[in-house]
Scaffold this motif. Structure first.
Motif, PDB file in Angstrom:
ATOM      1  N   PHE A   1       0.835  -1.199   0.000  1.00 21.50           N
ATOM      2  CA  PHE A   1       0.000   0.000   0.000  1.00 21.50           C
ATOM      3  C   PHE A   1       0.874   1.255   0.000  1.00 21.50           C
ATOM      4  CE2 PHE A   1      -3.724  -2.458   1.201  1.00 21.50           C
ATOM      5  CZ  PHE A   1      -3.166  -3.524   1.883  1.00 21.50           C
TER       6      PHE A   1
ATOM      7  N   PHE B   1       3.586   7.321   2.862  1.00 24.11           N
ATOM      8  CA  PHE B   1       3.975   6.121   3.591  1.00 24.11           C
ATOM      9  C   PHE B   1       3.719   4.881   2.745  1.00 24.11           C
ATOM     10  CE2 PHE B   1       4.874   7.815   7.748  1.00 24.11           C
ATOM     11  CZ  PHE B   1       4.108   8.971   7.828  1.00 24.11           C
TER      12      PHE B   1
ATOM     13  N   PHE C   1      -3.438   7.593  16.008  1.00 31.92           N
ATOM     14  CA  PHE C   1      -4.416   7.341  14.945  1.00 31.92           C
ATOM     15  C   PHE C   1      -5.164   6.047  15.202  1.00 31.92           C
ATOM     16  CE2 PHE C   1      -3.668  10.675  12.005  1.00 31.92           C
ATOM     17  CZ  PHE C   1      -2.331  11.016  12.137  1.00 31.92           C
TER      18      PHE C   1
ATOM     19  N   GLN D   1      -0.397  11.526   3.603  1.00 32.34           N
ATOM     20  CA  GLN D   1      -0.852  12.273   4.772  1.00 32.34           C
ATOM     21  C   GLN D   1      -0.595  13.758   4.547  1.00 32.34           C
ATOM     22  OE1 GLN D   1       1.277  11.667   8.490  1.00 32.34           O
ATOM     23  NE2 GLN D   1      -0.586  12.071   9.676  1.00 32.34           N
TER      24      GLN D   1
ATOM     25  N   TYR E   1       0.112   5.228   1.252  1.00 26.73           N
ATOM     26  CA  TYR E   1      -0.799   6.184   1.876  1.00 26.73           C
ATOM     27  C   TYR E   1      -0.191   7.584   1.769  1.00 26.73           C
ATOM     28  CZ  TYR E   1      -3.669   2.608   4.198  1.00 26.73           C
ATOM     29  OH  TYR E   1      -4.527   1.576   4.461  1.00 26.73           O
TER      30      TYR E   1
ATOM     31  N   PHE F   1       4.486  -0.141   8.515  1.00 31.06           N
ATOM     32  CA  PHE F   1       4.749   1.073   7.758  1.00 31.06           C
ATOM     33  C   PHE F   1       6.234   1.367   7.636  1.00 31.06           C
ATOM     34  CE2 PHE F   1       0.684   3.109   7.057  1.00 31.06           C
ATOM     35  CZ  PHE F   1      -0.155   2.473   7.964  1.00 31.06           C
ATOM     36  N   GLY F   2       6.600   1.980   6.524  1.00 36.63           N
ATOM     37  CA  GLY F   2       7.895   2.618   6.429  1.00 36.63           C
ATOM     38  C   GLY F   2       7.881   3.906   7.228  1.00 36.63           C
ATOM     39  N   LYS F   3       9.031   4.555   7.307  1.00 35.14           N
ATOM     40  CA  LYS F   3       9.131   5.742   8.137  1.00 35.14           C
ATOM     41  C   LYS F   3       8.641   7.011   7.443  1.00 35.14           C
ATOM     42  CE  LYS F   3      12.712   3.888  11.122  1.00 35.14           C
ATOM     43  NZ  LYS F   3      14.061   4.035  11.717  1.00 35.14           N
TER      44      LYS F   3
ATOM     45  N   GLU G   1       3.249  13.980   3.124  1.00 35.93           N
ATOM     46  CA  GLU G   1       4.090  12.864   3.532  1.00 35.93           C
ATOM     47  C   GLU G   1       3.474  11.579   2.982  1.00 35.93           C
ATOM     48  OE1 GLU G   1       5.161  12.763   7.643  1.00 35.93           O
ATOM     49  OE2 GLU G   1       6.905  11.489   7.191  1.00 35.93           O
TER      50      GLU G   1
ATOM     51  N   GLY H   1       7.738   6.661  11.874  1.00 33.04           N
ATOM     52  CA  GLY H   1       6.547   6.340  11.097  1.00 33.04           C
ATOM     53  C   GLY H   1       5.392   6.018  12.027  1.00 33.04           C
TER      54      GLY H   1
ATOM     55  N   GLY I   1      -8.649   7.454  10.999  1.00 37.71           N
ATOM     56  CA  GLY I   1      -9.278   8.642  11.536  1.00 37.71           C
ATOM     57  C   GLY I   1      -8.358   9.839  11.432  1.00 37.71           C
ATOM     58  N   PRO I   2      -8.824  11.009  11.883  1.00 38.98           N
ATOM     59  CA  PRO I   2      -8.058  12.243  11.732  1.00 38.98           C
ATOM     60  C   PRO I   2      -6.925  12.401  12.733  1.00 38.98           C
ATOM     61  CG  PRO I   2     -10.112  12.684  12.841  1.00 38.98           C
ATOM     62  CD  PRO I   2     -10.159  11.253  12.428  1.00 38.98           C
TER      63      PRO I   2
ATOM     64  N   ASN J   1      -1.743  17.758   9.414  1.00 37.13           N
ATOM     65  CA  ASN J   1      -2.813  17.715  10.421  1.00 37.13           C
ATOM     66  C   ASN J   1      -4.013  16.875   9.993  1.00 37.13           C
ATOM     67  OD1 ASN J   1      -1.425  19.463  12.241  1.00 37.13           O
ATOM     68  ND2 ASN J   1      -2.002  21.171  10.915  1.00 37.13           N
ATOM     69  N   GLN J   2      -3.755  15.906   9.161  1.00 32.50           N
ATOM     70  CA  GLN J   2      -4.831  14.999   8.744  1.00 32.50           C
ATOM     71  C   GLN J   2      -4.415  13.547   8.958  1.00 32.50           C
ATOM     72  OE1 GLN J   2      -6.589  15.717   4.908  1.00 32.50           O
ATOM     73  NE2 GLN J   2      -6.325  17.938   5.064  1.00 32.50           N
ATOM     74  N   GLY J   3      -5.387  12.663   8.821  1.00 33.27           N
ATOM     75  CA  GLY J   3      -5.110  11.236   8.883  1.00 33.27           C
ATOM     76  C   GLY J   3      -4.532  10.739   7.574  1.00 33.27           C
ATOM     77  N   LEU J   4      -4.290   9.448   7.509  1.00 31.30           N
ATOM     78  CA  LEU J   4      -3.719   8.846   6.299  1.00 31.30           C
ATOM     79  C   LEU J   4      -4.827   8.477   5.330  1.00 31.30           C
ATOM     80  CD1 LEU J   4      -1.481   8.426   8.538  1.00 31.30           C
ATOM     81  CD2 LEU J   4      -0.717   6.499   7.136  1.00 31.30           C
TER      82      LEU J   4
END
Lengths: 114, 113
Positions: free
Chosen positions: A34, A90, B90, A38, A36, A104-106, A88, B42, B105-106, A41-44
């Motif tokens: 996958f 991921f 998260f 970001q 993703y 996840f990667g960094k 960003e 991460g 989620g946010p 100030n938001q989610g993935l």
């Protein structure tokens, strides 16, 4: 054990240039992969995924990635960067089993200059 | 339809205090996850849950407690907060039978002073 390596913690490109974000993984079983994104100030948000089948997968916002088993890679590309791509990114992996969490990667921060 | 909500979005607490971060989903996904995001690391898995009343540890569970009495809620409790738990947290969900992708989620930004 599975792991993900993202080469380059920070990538800078000019608007209109090719975007290439690198991801290599290690997995003892065929993985699901996958990318993703970001935004601040938001989610993935899921960009794209590879599970089975075609190794070139297309995602949202013009991004695509190619699964190369021989190279254990899943690099993310976009032909022409836009200012709005600054974020960003991921890479993540999971074995193809239900319920297993993502590794996840960094992360790689993409900057786009005009 | 909000999907996944997290509350509070921002929290400042003192060392030693108990704090609970809430996660609520409207999709009825079976799986729920808690991650923490720190610079240079991460996202790392804290705990996850396959269904109501079924939870399991992730990579970094020490100092955290979870419960899941209802499918839609998955609270994360820091029993005695430490400065090392300052992070962005998260919550994520995954449907049974999905292809592994998770929905996030946010986030909650927690600062422990």
């Amino acid at each position: 054990a599975q792991s993900v390596t993202q080469l380059g913690s920070h990538v800078s490109v000019s608007e209109g240039a090719l975007v290439l974000l690198r991801c290599n993984y290690s997995s003892s079983v065929p993985p699901y992969l996958f990318w993703y994104v970001q935004y601040p100030n938001q989610g993935l948000q899921l960009l794209l995924k590879y599970t089975t089948g075609a190794t070139l997968v297309k995602g949202i916002n013009g991004f695509e990635a190619e699964f190369k088993k021989s190279e254990t890679s899943f690099h993310l590309t976009k032909p022409s960067a836009h200012m709005s791509d600054a974020a960003e990114y991921f890479c993540a992996v999971t074995p193809n089993q239900a319920g297993t969490a993502l590794i996840f990667g960094k992360g790689t921060t993409l900057s786009v200059s005009s | 339809d909000a999907g996944i909500t997290q509350s509070p979005r921002y929290k400042i607490t003192e060392t030693g205090r108990q704090v609970t971060l809430m996660c609520h989903q409207t999709w009825s996904h079976s799986y729920m996850f808690w991650y923490r995001q720190d610079l240079g690391h991460g996202l790392r898995l804290i705990y996850y849950s396959a269904a109501a009343d079924i939870t399991d540890k992730g990579e970094v569970p020490d100092g955290y407690v979870v419960s899941r009495s209802k499918t839609e809620n998955f609270p994360l409790t820091l029993e005695s907060a430490t400065r090392s738990q300052t992070s962005v947290y998260f919550c994520a969900t995954k449907p049974t039978g999905g292809r592994g992708e998770q929905y996030f989620g946010p986030g909650t930004r927690l600062t422990v002073t």
